[in-house]
Design a protein around this motif. Structure first.
Motif, PDB file in Angstrom:
ATOM      1  N   SER A  31       0.821  -1.202   0.000  1.00  0.00           N
ATOM      2  CA  SER A  31       0.000   0.000   0.000  1.00  0.00           C
ATOM      3  C   SER A  31       0.860   1.259   0.000  1.00  0.00           C
ATOM      4  O   SER A  31       0.396   2.338  -0.344  1.00  0.00           O
ATOM      5  N   LEU A  32       2.129   1.112   0.418  1.00  0.00           N
ATOM      6  CA  LEU A  32       3.011   2.270   0.443  1.00  0.00           C
ATOM      7  C   LEU A  32       3.272   2.781  -0.964  1.00  0.00           C
ATOM      8  O   LEU A  32       3.470   3.973  -1.173  1.00  0.00           O
ATOM      9  N   LYS A  33       3.296   1.893  -1.897  1.00  0.00           N
ATOM     10  CA  LYS A  33       3.722   2.289  -3.244  1.00  0.00           C
ATOM     11  C   LYS A  33       2.654   3.078  -3.969  1.00  0.00           C
ATOM     12  O   LYS A  33       2.954   3.858  -4.862  1.00  0.00           O
ATOM     13  N   ALA A  35       0.289   4.952  -2.351  1.00  0.00           N
ATOM     14  CA  ALA A  35      -0.231   6.089  -1.592  1.00  0.00           C
ATOM     15  C   ALA A  35       0.391   7.390  -2.096  1.00  0.00           C
ATOM     16  O   ALA A  35       1.492   7.395  -2.626  1.00  0.00           O
ATOM     17  N   GLU A  39       0.967  10.896   2.619  1.00  0.00           N
ATOM     18  CA  GLU A  39       0.653   9.702   3.418  1.00  0.00           C
ATOM     19  C   GLU A  39       1.848   8.768   3.502  1.00  0.00           C
ATOM     20  O   GLU A  39       2.067   8.120   4.517  1.00  0.00           O
ATOM     21  N   ARG A  40       2.577   8.757   2.412  1.00  0.00           N
ATOM     22  CA  ARG A  40       3.759   7.899   2.437  1.00  0.00           C
ATOM     23  C   ARG A  40       4.749   8.374   3.488  1.00  0.00           C
ATOM     24  O   ARG A  40       5.353   7.572   4.197  1.00  0.00           O
ATOM     25  N   CYS A  41       4.884   9.683   3.584  1.00  0.00           N
ATOM     26  CA  CYS A  41       5.786  10.246   4.601  1.00  0.00           C
ATOM     27  C   CYS A  41       5.399   9.767   5.990  1.00  0.00           C
ATOM     28  O   CYS A  41       6.215   9.212   6.737  1.00  0.00           O
ATOM     29  N   ILE A  44       5.920   6.048   6.528  1.00  0.00           N
ATOM     30  CA  ILE A  44       7.308   5.628   6.732  1.00  0.00           C
ATOM     31  C   ILE A  44       7.781   6.033   8.111  1.00  0.00           C
ATOM     32  O   ILE A  44       8.487   5.274   8.792  1.00  0.00           O
TER      33      ILE A  44
ATOM     34  N   SER B 441      12.407   9.981   6.546  1.00  0.00           N
ATOM     35  CA  SER B 441      11.169   9.352   6.089  1.00  0.00           C
ATOM     36  C   SER B 441      10.623  10.106   4.886  1.00  0.00           C
ATOM     37  O   SER B 441      10.098   9.499   3.947  1.00  0.00           O
ATOM     38  N   ALA B 445      10.245   8.594   1.291  1.00  0.00           N
ATOM     39  CA  ALA B 445       8.934   8.625   0.644  1.00  0.00           C
ATOM     40  C   ALA B 445       9.053   9.081  -0.788  1.00  0.00           C
ATOM     41  O   ALA B 445       8.283   8.650  -1.663  1.00  0.00           O
ATOM     42  N   ASN B 448      10.453   5.990  -2.574  1.00  0.00           N
ATOM     43  CA  ASN B 448       9.921   4.691  -2.179  1.00  0.00           C
ATOM     44  C   ASN B 448       9.407   3.833  -3.327  1.00  0.00           C
ATOM     45  O   ASN B 448       9.676   2.638  -3.352  1.00  0.00           O
ATOM     46  N   PRO B 449       8.676   4.409  -4.283  1.00  0.00           N
ATOM     47  CA  PRO B 449       8.124   3.531  -5.321  1.00  0.00           C
ATOM     48  C   PRO B 449       9.187   2.748  -6.071  1.00  0.00           C
ATOM     49  O   PRO B 449       8.908   1.667  -6.582  1.00  0.00           O
TER      50      PRO B 449
END
Lengths: 135, 584
Positions: A31-33, A35, A39-41, A44, B441, B445, B448-449
């Protein structure tokens, strides 16, 4: 991944590999990928604290505080407690999760030691990951 | 029945494993606990344990270890054995040959085993008769069984005695393990007890040979002290014996060189455990009284013990011909040492106190003494000696200790003097760290992908670092009871679905067929929902499991440090276990 990048990745604290494990596992969450960035921040960051807390000793007050703050629970009716007397260590109390409930400086320092060492490991870990991605 | 056999196996393993090197012993203790767990757990957990066993097998490089392992595996229930994949096929084959006695090598092993195990069964009976205990039905049954078996394998009796005399140590272990079996397995019906005893006897016999082979090279003395400590526990607290027998790992290694004290202790353990399990107080009391004397560490009582020993020696035939008073003294010395420093400290304390506070009343000194007993602080001349100020001093010392630790932890804190400044530094550092976490973070972020992580790198590097530094992480060895309690917890009906899902999840990581998949591809959504649903339990259990697995892995590496090359080969090899390690 090429070899150099692999070499760059390393667990900063080999004594506590579970922290890295938890963190990387939650980073690779699906789900992180998908978002959005904001929200990802937060996700994490939460993952970072959660991995810290989960890899720490279950007796630690800060662990409990972090986990309970991360996981929404039903509020329990708890008996109102008097907060510990205000003194010079209040700043430190506010910084350490769960520290405000600790009255004794001795215990507070114990928690601080554990928390700081965990936090430092976490920062190193994240730094390593970020570096490896940057390269 | 299975369960009791497995417990016996686990205990025996530990005893025989006591002869091996420290690192090895540890891992074997871990392995020894698995069959017992296997019995308690349901499907998903069984898989995990089997996988652990599989890892262990990889790391068991030398032959005695492997033979231990084979014996261990022989206790697994057959359906589980059939589940075990390639590395275990060899083991199962060996196991079968062991059972049939077809192999010539194994034949040699098997032959001396049976009589010895029989003998170990006879001895309790004798003792029981001598001490006039009549209500131990279990023992009766077992002994009668032993008689039958003995008739079948006739002509072994003389051999038995000779060997028993030679190898009393093994004997000890066999007996004690046997004795412990009723405690772990509360005597079921009379019919079931008989079949039980047969199975247990077989297992004991098989393990016995290995004990035997290991004994030859073993001359260590520190086991004696361990032994002593272990025996003092049952003597001092008979009701707790069953628990301590299972949970206390220190007492498990048994000495190779059986001294005098041991024999006495052997009898004591026997009597105590029988007394506790069967509730025979009469039987236990005289023995316990006799055997508390060696543990007490008094010189007077030391003299008295040889008499008791002489009696026992006569009871257990000519095995104990030579009495070893110096050994006794040595064994007791550890106790004495423990006691003496304390006494000295107390004396010193009292002397100092008298010097410091002549003016005070007697009551005051007494209370101060009491507080000193617990806190162990010495007041210097001119310092306050009342309990409050003593406690305060202790607290301040603790705080300064912590401060020193923090000083090492926080960079740039070394030069700072003064507590307030240091606290400020610490606060700044913690804040900066927290800010860094936020920043990183954010940074992660953004990228991240693209992230595609491989835990391999972490763990590989981890291993390298360990091997380079030669440092091993301090394992918190989970006590058996903790693990078993977790199992019982897991078996609670309302938690079962959760546990099953959790198990599946971990299984996915562990099973070799899925090992090639990266973590990023692992199905984690199930687990996370679980975590949200039952945060406490899942966290605890998962942590327990992870740590456990972790321990196994790291232990494997730790006791293979000499064989770095081979481990590296394993790491680089495409085997399934490789990925198991790596993913942890």
């Amino acid at each position: 991944m090429n070899k150099e990048r692999k070499r760059a990745l390393g667990n900063p604290n080999p004594r506590n590999p579970m922290q890295a494990f938890f963190f990387v596992r939650s980073l690779s969450h699906k789900s992180l990928k998908t978002a959005p960035f904001r929200e990802r921040c937060t996700a994490i960051r939460r993952a970072a604290y959660a991995s810290m807390a989960r890899s720490s000793s279950p007796r630690r007050a800060w662990r409990r505080a972090v986990l309970s703050s991360l996981i929404p629970r039903r509020p329990r009716p708890s008996p109102a407690r008097l907060p510990p007397p205000r003194d010079q260590h209040d700043d430190l109390r506010r910084l350490i999760p769960g520290g405000e409930a600790i009255g004794d400086l001795c215990k507070l320092l114990e928690e601080t030691i554990d928390y700081v060492s965990c936090l430092r490991t976490q920062v190193q870990l994240m730094q390593e990951i970020a570096d490896s991605v940057d390269d | 029945m299975e369960c009791s056999a497995m417990t016996v196996l686990g205990l025996l393993r530990r005893q025989s494993v006591g002869n091996l090197a420290a690192g090895h012993r540890r891992s074997m203790v871990e392995v020894g606990s698995y069959p017992k767990l296997l019995d308690n757990c349901n499907g998903a957990f069984r898989w995990r344990i089997i996988d652990k066993l599989r890892i262990e097998w990889k790391f068991l490089s030398d032959m005695p270890m492997r033979s231990h392992f084979i014996l261990l595996l022989s206790s697994l229930p057959p359906p589980l054995l059939s589940h075990l994949s390639s590395p275990f096929s060899a083991i199962t084959g060996a196991n079968k040959s062991l059972k049939r006695g077809e192999n010539t090598a194994t034949k040699g092993l098997l032959c001396p085993v049976l009589p010895l195990s029989l003998f170990s069964l006879f001895l309790p009976m004798e003792k029981k008769a001598l001490f006039g205990n009549s209500d131990a039905i279990n023992w009766q049954l077992q002994s009668s069984d032993a008689g039958e078996l003995h008739n079948l394998s006739s002509g072994h009796l003389n051999l038995i005695w000779d060997r028993a005399i030679d190898q009393t140590a093994m004997f000890d272990s066999a007996i004690s393990s046997h004795v412990s079996s009723p405690s772990s397995n509360p005597p079921a019906g009379s019919g079931g007890g008989g079949s039980d005893s047969v199975v247990i006897r077989e297992l004991i016999g098989r393990l016995g040979t290995i004990c035997n082979s290991d004994e030859i090279s073993q001359t260590s003395s520190h086991y004696q002290s361990a032994n002593n400590s272990c025996y003092s526990t049952p003597m001092n607290s008979p009701p707790k014996l069953n628990l301590s027998f299972v949970a206390n790992p220190t007492h498990l290694p048994f000495p190779a060189d059986p001294g005098f004290a041991e024999r006495a202790a052997r009898c004591s353990t026997f009597s105590c455990s029988v007394g506790t399990s069967h509730g025979a107080g009469q039987f236990m009391l005289p023995e316990a009284g006799k055997l508390e004397t060696p543990a007490s560490g008094n010189t007077k009582k030391r003299k008295a013990t040889p008499k008791a020993k002489g009696k026992e020696a006569s009871l257990s035939s000519s095995i104990t011909t030579a009495a070893n008073p110096p050994k006794m003294a040595g064994v007791e010395g550890s106790n004495g040492k423990r006691n003496k420093p304390l006494e000295e400290v107390e004396e010193k304390d009292s002397a100092e106190q008298q010097a410091a506070m002549k003016m005070e009343e007697e009551k005051g000194t007494k209370s101060a003494e009491l507080s000193k007993d617990y806190i162990h602080v010495r007041a210097r001349r001119g310092q306050a000696t009342d309990s409050h100020s003593l406690a305060e001093r202790v607290r301040r010392e603790k705080i300064s200790e912590r401060m020193k630790l923090l000083q090492d932890l926080v960079p740039g804190c070394n030069k700072v003097t003064g507590k307030a400044v240091m606290l400020d530094e610490i606060i700044n550092y913690v804040q900066s760290l927290q800010r860094q976490v936020e920043f990183l973070s954010m940074k992660l972020a953004t990228v991240n992908p693209q992230l595609d992580f491989n835990m391999e790198n972490f763990v590989n590097k981890n291993i390298e670092m360990q091997q380079n530094s030669g440092l091993l992480p301090p394992h918190s060895l989970y006590p058996l009871e903790a693990i078993s309690s977790s199992f019982s917890f897991a078996n609670m009906p309302e938690r079962t679905p959760l546990m099953a899902i959790n198990g599946l999840e971990l299984e996915n990581q562990v099973i070799p067929s899925l090992a090639h998949s990266n973590l990023s591809r692992n199905p984690l959504s199930l687990q996370s929902t679980c975590l949200d649903a039952f945060p406490n339990t899942s966290y605890q259990l998962e942590k327990l499991w992870d740590d456990d697995l972790q321990n196994v892995v790291q232990m494997g590496f730790s006791h293979n440090q000499e064989l770095v090359f081979s481990t590296k080969a394993i790491v680089e090899g495409p085997a399934g276990t490789n990925h198991m390690k790596v993913e942890l």
